[in-house]
Design an enzyme around this catalytic site. Structure first.
Site, PDB file in Angstrom:
ATOM      1  N   HIS A 284       0.852  -1.188   0.000  1.00  0.00           N
ATOM      2  CA  HIS A 284       0.000   0.000   0.000  1.00  0.00           C
ATOM      3  C   HIS A 284       0.884   1.233   0.000  1.00  0.00           C
ATOM      4  O   HIS A 284       1.821   1.342   0.796  1.00  0.00           O
ATOM      5  CB  HIS A 284      -0.894  -0.001   1.240  1.00  0.00           C
ATOM      6  CG  HIS A 284      -1.707   1.247   1.393  1.00  0.00           C
ATOM      7  ND1 HIS A 284      -2.720   1.588   0.527  1.00  0.00           N
ATOM      8  CD2 HIS A 284      -1.634   2.255   2.305  1.00  0.00           C
ATOM      9  CE1 HIS A 284      -3.246   2.735   0.904  1.00  0.00           C
ATOM     10  NE2 HIS A 284      -2.609   3.161   1.975  1.00  0.00           N
TER      11      HIS A 284
ATOM     12  N   LYS B 111      -0.569  10.831   1.697  1.00  0.00           N
ATOM     13  CA  LYS B 111       0.368  10.291   0.702  1.00  0.00           C
ATOM     14  C   LYS B 111      -0.046  10.674  -0.719  1.00  0.00           C
ATOM     15  O   LYS B 111       0.792  11.068  -1.533  1.00  0.00           O
ATOM     16  CB  LYS B 111       0.454   8.762   0.835  1.00  0.00           C
ATOM     17  CG  LYS B 111       0.990   8.275   2.167  1.00  0.00           C
ATOM     18  CD  LYS B 111       1.137   6.776   2.188  1.00  0.00           C
ATOM     19  CE  LYS B 111      -0.209   6.059   2.090  1.00  0.00           C
ATOM     20  NZ  LYS B 111      -1.074   6.313   3.248  1.00  0.00           N
TER      21      LYS B 111
ATOM     22  N   ASP C  73      -2.125   3.826  -4.282  1.00  0.00           N
ATOM     23  CA  ASP C  73      -2.904   2.930  -3.424  1.00  0.00           C
ATOM     24  C   ASP C  73      -2.324   1.528  -3.378  1.00  0.00           C
ATOM     25  O   ASP C  73      -1.926   1.054  -2.322  1.00  0.00           O
ATOM     26  CB  ASP C  73      -4.372   2.894  -3.845  1.00  0.00           C
ATOM     27  CG  ASP C  73      -5.238   2.231  -2.790  1.00  0.00           C
ATOM     28  OD1 ASP C  73      -4.971   2.464  -1.591  1.00  0.00           O
ATOM     29  OD2 ASP C  73      -6.154   1.484  -3.145  1.00  0.00           O
TER      30      ASP C  73
ATOM     31  N   ARG D 257      16.857  10.831  15.857  1.00  0.00           N
ATOM     32  CA  ARG D 257      16.879  12.035  15.025  1.00  0.00           C
ATOM     33  C   ARG D 257      17.977  11.938  13.968  1.00  0.00           C
ATOM     34  O   ARG D 257      17.773  12.310  12.808  1.00  0.00           O
ATOM     35  CB  ARG D 257      17.104  13.264  15.914  1.00  0.00           C
ATOM     36  CG  ARG D 257      17.178  14.554  15.115  1.00  0.00           C
ATOM     37  CD  ARG D 257      17.190  15.768  16.005  1.00  0.00           C
ATOM     38  NE  ARG D 257      17.313  16.990  15.229  1.00  0.00           N
ATOM     39  CZ  ARG D 257      17.243  18.212  15.734  1.00  0.00           C
ATOM     40  NH1 ARG D 257      17.054  18.371  17.040  1.00  0.00           N
ATOM     41  NH2 ARG D 257      17.369  19.274  14.958  1.00  0.00           N
TER      42      ARG D 257
END
Length: 325
Positions: A152, A173, A191, A258
């Protein structure tokens, strides 16, 4: 999941127009298939197609000009060249080829045709060169028998790199994909993305036929990207090189470093694919961040790692006793 089945008639029909071949013998069993064990054990399509070779069974045997001469009685030396020819041709049966192809515009020996009829081995003939036939069939079989899965996300061509945008539903997205398209990049799939491991070092992504050229944006609906932005805004397929995973800011702070010292990878079909995690937050220009991540990945693929260079620079300064500030 890796398909292990294809029949002789399916192979013939798939390349009837491209190779212009004719089905000469072995019509009785058009459903004849590749050996499933041989398909599972094959490292690449080169193991499934090649010139006539008595050492490699269970593959498509290609008979070119030299191989035809080898199977002719005039090429056989000895007291009984016809008997030797019969022996050479009969050995082909023991190879159990799913298909036999005579190329280079050669006429197959009568004994070879008769043997294929008796053994129910499909025999195809084509005017094309043997090398070309091998290239075409290897390319086709590498895709047909490739390991495959579906993911997906939104798959795009960004700066020439195949990039898969992933993340939980509702993070934007598709909207990000639309913005990237407006910036000149190309859409492969939205998708659902079909991924195929076409070689030991390459994963290819394609769009399901039903969804080709379509992008769904909440509040607008389905967009035909090809019709709106033109032919250059869509791609049929791309090699997957980078995964950009979108997460909420609190998820990034909680689950990811990070500045990770080691690059992130995600396993796709047994192959590690580079991965970048980007936090979705108000005011962030995600399209610019994705482009920057892609440019940085291109540098890494060339052997340039900015973070490691910084660490080395820091160590050198510490060793010299200079703070560098």
């Amino acid at each position: 999941m890796k398909p292990t089945v294809i029949s002789a008639d399916a192979l013939f029909d798939a390349h009837r127009a491209a190779l212009k071949w004719e089905w000469i013998a072995g019509h009785a069993h058009p459903e004849r298939r590749f050996d499933e064990v041989a398909v599972r054990d094959a490292q690449s399509a080169a193991d499934l197609v090649g010139y006539l070779n008595y050492i490699h069974p269970y593959r498509v045997q290609i008979v070119g000009r030299r191989e035809v001469r080898y199977l002719q009685p005039g090429d056989a030396s000895g007291d009984n060249p016809v008997e030797l020819q019969e022996k050479r041709i009969s050995r082909i049966v023991t190879l159990e080829p799913p298909v036999l192809v005579v190329a280079d515009g050669c006429t197959p020996p009568d004994r070879l045709v008769a043997m294929c009829e008796r053994a129910d081995i499909p025999l195809f003939c084509t005017e094309d060169s043997a090398g070309h036939v091998i290239d075409v069939l290897r390319g086709y079989l590498s895709q047909h028998f490739a390991e495959r899965t579906s993911r997906h996300g939104v798959f795009m061509d960004i700066l020439g790199l195949g990039v898969l945008l992933t993340g939980e539903s509702g993070l934007g997205k598709s909207e990000l994909g639309l913005e990237l398209i407006s910036r000149g990049h190309g859409l492969v799939a939205d998708d659902v993305v079909d991924l195929f491991r076409v070689s030991q070092a390459a994963i290819e992504g394609r769009c399901p036929e039903l969804l080709r050229n379509l992008l769904e944006v909440r509040g607008i609906g389905l967009l035909d990207i090809r019709a709106i932005f033109g032919e250059t805004a869509v791609r049929r397929k791309m090699r997957l090189k980078l995964i950009v995973h979108l997460v909420r800011k609190e998820t990034l702070d909680r689950d990811f470093e990070r500045l990770p010292y080691e690059p992130l990878f995600e396993d796709i079909l047994g192959m590690p694919v580079r991965k970048v995690v980007i936090a979705v937050d108000a005011g962030r220009n995600l399209a610019v961040l994705v482009e920057a991540a892609v440019r940085n990945t291109v540098l890494q693929l060339r052997g340039i790692d900015t973070y490691r260079d910084f660490i080395q620079r820091h160590r050198d300064l510490m060793d010299s006793g200079d703070s560098g500030l």
